[in-house]
Design a protein around this motif. Structure first.
Motif, PDB file in Angstrom:
ATOM      1  N   HIS A  87      81.083 -82.324 -55.536  1.00 50.35           N
ATOM      2  CA  HIS A  87      79.664 -82.051 -55.297  1.00 50.35           C
ATOM      3  C   HIS A  87      79.477 -80.539 -55.432  1.00 50.35           C
ATOM      4  CE1 HIS A  87      76.174 -82.217 -52.108  1.00 50.35           C
ATOM      5  NE2 HIS A  87      75.813 -81.608 -53.228  1.00 50.35           N
ATOM      6  N   VAL A  88      78.782 -80.110 -56.458  1.00 47.45           N
ATOM      7  CA  VAL A  88      78.500 -78.680 -56.599  1.00 47.45           C
ATOM      8  C   VAL A  88      77.360 -78.361 -55.635  1.00 47.45           C
ATOM      9  CG1 VAL A  88      77.816 -76.795 -58.125  1.00 47.45           C
ATOM     10  CG2 VAL A  88      79.213 -78.688 -59.024  1.00 47.45           C
ATOM     11  N   GLU A 125      72.486 -81.370 -57.308  1.00 51.08           N
ATOM     12  CA  GLU A 125      71.022 -81.433 -57.340  1.00 51.08           C
ATOM     13  C   GLU A 125      70.522 -80.123 -57.940  1.00 51.08           C
ATOM     14  OE1 GLU A 125      72.483 -81.432 -54.164  1.00 51.08           O
ATOM     15  OE2 GLU A 125      72.679 -83.597 -53.881  1.00 51.08           O
ATOM     16  N   TYR A 151      62.488 -82.534 -52.512  1.00 45.73           N
ATOM     17  CA  TYR A 151      63.848 -82.294 -51.996  1.00 45.73           C
ATOM     18  C   TYR A 151      63.965 -80.914 -51.361  1.00 45.73           C
ATOM     19  CZ  TYR A 151      68.942 -81.753 -52.075  1.00 45.73           C
ATOM     20  OH  TYR A 151      70.249 -81.536 -51.725  1.00 45.73           O
TER      21      TYR A 151
HETATM   22 ZN    ZN Z   1      73.884 -80.912 -53.096  1.00 48.72          ZN
END
Ligand code: ZN
Ligand code: ACO
Length: 167
Positions: A87-88, A125, A151
């Motif tokens: 997960h970056v 994201e 978000y």
């Molecule tokens: Zn994230």
């Protein structure tokens, strides 16, 4: 302590982040992104995921970073299967050093380290308006897997993008 160089790009070095790199990493984050974190958050990610927290350095000065976690959960790429996923959490390069391949080198080096930890995919994201980042991710094989409305704190939506990672 020996700093582990992972790759070189001309005079730039991609290496693992050390504790003393966190203050300059935070400064880069402050200058380049609207998403900030507590100091504790950086140290926690570094202590829990030290192999996938990388920095780009030019003659002793940090110019970029990538901070990642390794997670286990539903695959973004294969329906209803479980996967170990990178997960970056955040990646950034100082403005005057952009467009030279450092962002690409940071992500590729992080993928290689994730693969060593047996991750098979990576996701992140990104703001729907962040064209330079989205086009970079697409070039590295990322596809949009979903979209999350509102978000970010200012109400902007995020694209969730994911790619396979290979050893
Ligand atoms: Zn994230
Ligand atoms: N400035 C920016 N981009 C340029 C420039 C320039 N002067 N000149 C050329 N480019 C192009 C490159 O050709 C390349 O194009 P492509 O991806 O369409 O092929 C792209 O811009 C940049 O590729 P790199 O050089 O590998 O990446 P860079 O070192 O510029 O870093 C990054 C990319 C990290 C997105 C950088 O723009 C940045 O720090 N932006 C601000 C912070 C940010 O938005 N981070 C990502 C948030 S999402 C998240 O963290 C999960």
């Amino acid at each position: 302590m020996q700093k582990a160089v992972i790759s070189r790009l001309g005079e730039y070095e991609i290496r693992t982040c050390e504790k003393e790199d966190i203050p300059p990493v935070i400064e880069i984050n402050m200058r380049t992104l609207p998403e900030h974190y507590s100091d504790y958050f950086y140290y926690e990610i570094l202590s829990e995921h030290p192999d996938t927290f990388l920095v780009a350095e030019l003659r002793g000065v940090l110019v970029g970073y990538i901070m990642c976690r390794i997670e286990y959960g539903f695959s973004q790429l294969k329906r209803l299967s479980l996967a170990r996923k990178g997960h970056v959490v955040s990646v950034a390069v100082e403005e005057e050093h952009r467009g030279k391949g450092i962002g690409t080198a940071l992500i590729q080096a992080a993928h290689a380290e994730m693969a060593k930890k047996t991750a098979t995919e990576c996701y992140l994201e990104v703001r729907v308006s962040n064209k330079p980042a989205i086009s970079l991710y697409e070039r590295l094989g990322y596809k949009v897997t979903s979209r999350v409305d509102a978000y970010y704190r200012d109400g902007e939506g995020a694209l969730v993008m994911a790619a396979k990672v290979e050893r």
